[in-house]
Write a protein that holds these residues in place. Structure first.
Motif, mmCIF file in Angstrom:
data_model
loop_
_atom_site.group_PDB
_atom_site.id
_atom_site.type_symbol
_atom_site.label_atom_id
_atom_site.label_comp_id
_atom_site.label_asym_id
_atom_site.label_seq_id
_atom_site.Cartn_x
_atom_site.Cartn_y
_atom_site.Cartn_z
ATOM 1 N N THR A 98 46.431 41.393 35.961
ATOM 2 C CA THR A 98 45.072 42.136 35.905
ATOM 3 C C THR A 98 44.271 41.814 37.025
ATOM 4 O O THR A 98 44.159 40.618 37.334
ATOM 5 C CB THR A 98 44.568 41.580 34.420
ATOM 6 O OG1 THR A 98 45.511 41.704 33.371
ATOM 7 C CG2 THR A 98 43.157 42.323 34.336
ATOM 8 N N ILE A 99 43.747 43.052 37.676
ATOM 9 C CA ILE A 99 43.076 42.586 38.703
ATOM 10 C C ILE A 99 41.810 43.433 38.239
ATOM 11 O O ILE A 99 41.822 44.534 38.135
ATOM 12 C CB ILE A 99 43.629 43.397 39.879
ATOM 13 C CG1 ILE A 99 45.029 42.708 40.428
ATOM 14 C CG2 ILE A 99 42.795 43.150 41.076
ATOM 15 C CD1 ILE A 99 45.842 43.193 41.297
ATOM 16 N N GLN A 100 40.791 42.597 38.572
ATOM 17 C CA GLN A 100 39.364 43.086 38.552
ATOM 18 C C GLN A 100 38.650 42.952 39.700
ATOM 19 O O GLN A 100 38.329 41.947 40.271
ATOM 20 C CB GLN A 100 38.645 42.562 37.466
ATOM 21 C CG GLN A 100 38.994 42.711 35.873
ATOM 22 C CD GLN A 100 38.284 41.955 34.903
ATOM 23 O OE1 GLN A 100 37.601 40.784 35.162
ATOM 24 N NE2 GLN A 100 38.287 42.293 33.806
ATOM 25 N N ALA A 101 38.565 44.086 40.618
ATOM 26 C CA ALA A 101 37.968 44.048 41.833
ATOM 27 C C ALA A 101 37.190 45.391 42.254
ATOM 28 O O ALA A 101 37.538 46.336 41.822
ATOM 29 C CB ALA A 101 39.014 44.044 42.874
ATOM 30 N N ASP A 102 35.975 45.218 42.943
ATOM 31 C CA ASP A 102 35.491 46.317 43.342
ATOM 32 C C ASP A 102 36.232 47.055 44.457
ATOM 33 O O ASP A 102 36.067 48.274 44.375
ATOM 34 C CB ASP A 102 34.055 45.855 44.107
ATOM 35 C CG ASP A 102 33.089 45.161 42.966
ATOM 36 O OD1 ASP A 102 33.061 45.483 41.866
ATOM 37 O OD2 ASP A 102 32.353 44.245 43.602
ATOM 38 N N GLN A 103 36.938 46.434 45.063
ATOM 39 C CA GLN A 103 37.701 46.927 46.158
ATOM 40 C C GLN A 103 39.257 46.543 46.184
ATOM 41 O O GLN A 103 39.091 45.176 46.317
ATOM 42 C CB GLN A 103 37.180 46.993 47.639
ATOM 43 C CG GLN A 103 38.015 47.592 48.817
ATOM 44 C CD GLN A 103 37.194 47.582 49.869
ATOM 45 O OE1 GLN A 103 35.811 47.196 50.264
ATOM 46 N NE2 GLN A 103 38.160 47.656 51.035
ATOM 47 N N LEU A 104 40.224 47.047 46.118
ATOM 48 C CA LEU A 104 41.723 46.783 46.211
ATOM 49 C C LEU A 104 42.291 47.723 47.257
ATOM 50 O O LEU A 104 42.284 48.788 47.174
ATOM 51 C CB LEU A 104 42.319 46.978 44.872
ATOM 52 C CG LEU A 104 43.796 46.670 44.685
ATOM 53 C CD1 LEU A 104 44.228 45.314 44.820
ATOM 54 C CD2 LEU A 104 44.514 47.078 43.600
ATOM 55 N N THR A 105 42.864 46.817 48.245
ATOM 56 C CA THR A 105 43.652 47.429 49.190
ATOM 57 C C THR A 105 45.115 46.818 49.342
ATOM 58 O O THR A 105 45.323 45.832 49.297
ATOM 59 C CB THR A 105 42.914 47.219 50.501
ATOM 60 O OG1 THR A 105 41.479 47.543 50.619
ATOM 61 C CG2 THR A 105 43.609 47.860 51.790
#
Length: 114
Positions: A98-105
């Motif tokens: 689970t990834i909660q991020a404003d920006q994922l690269t």
């Protein structure tokens, strides 16, 4: 770090592993940070090489970057939750990511996988 049975070296990482011939549930990995960079073959891994279920990975960050591979191109930077039925005949389920991020690269051969 050293991956069991494969002999591959990892540049750096966070790991929760049920090793070969071990029995039990793998631990969970939780990362909370403003910025997370996983680069140059670094990794976050929850894995089962033995008997049991892998743990889960939870990441909360403003920005997450997963980028690059080793110099020889063999080992990517990665976030992974896995069970390895082929190499080690493990029994159990892979965990979740689970990834909660404003920006994922994710770039330059890196990967996120379950």
């Amino acid at each position: 770090a050293y991956l069991p049975k494969t002999g591959n070296l990892i540049a750096s990482g966070l790991q929760a592993i049920v090793d070969r011939e071990a029995v039990g549930k793998g631990g969970n990995i939780t990362v909370a940070t403003p910025q997370l960079n996983i680069m140059n073959a670094g990794e976050i891994t929850a894995a089962v090489f033995g008997n049991g279920d892998a743990g889960n990975i939870a990441i909360q960050a403003d920005t997450v970057t997963v980028a690059g591979k080793t110099a020889n191109g063999f080992q990517p930077s990665r976030i992974t939750a896995t069970t390895n039925l082929i190499l080690t005949n493990s029994t159990g389920a892979a965990g979740s990511i689970t990834i909660q991020a404003d920006q994922l690269t994710v770039k330059d051969g890196a990967e996120i996988s379950v």
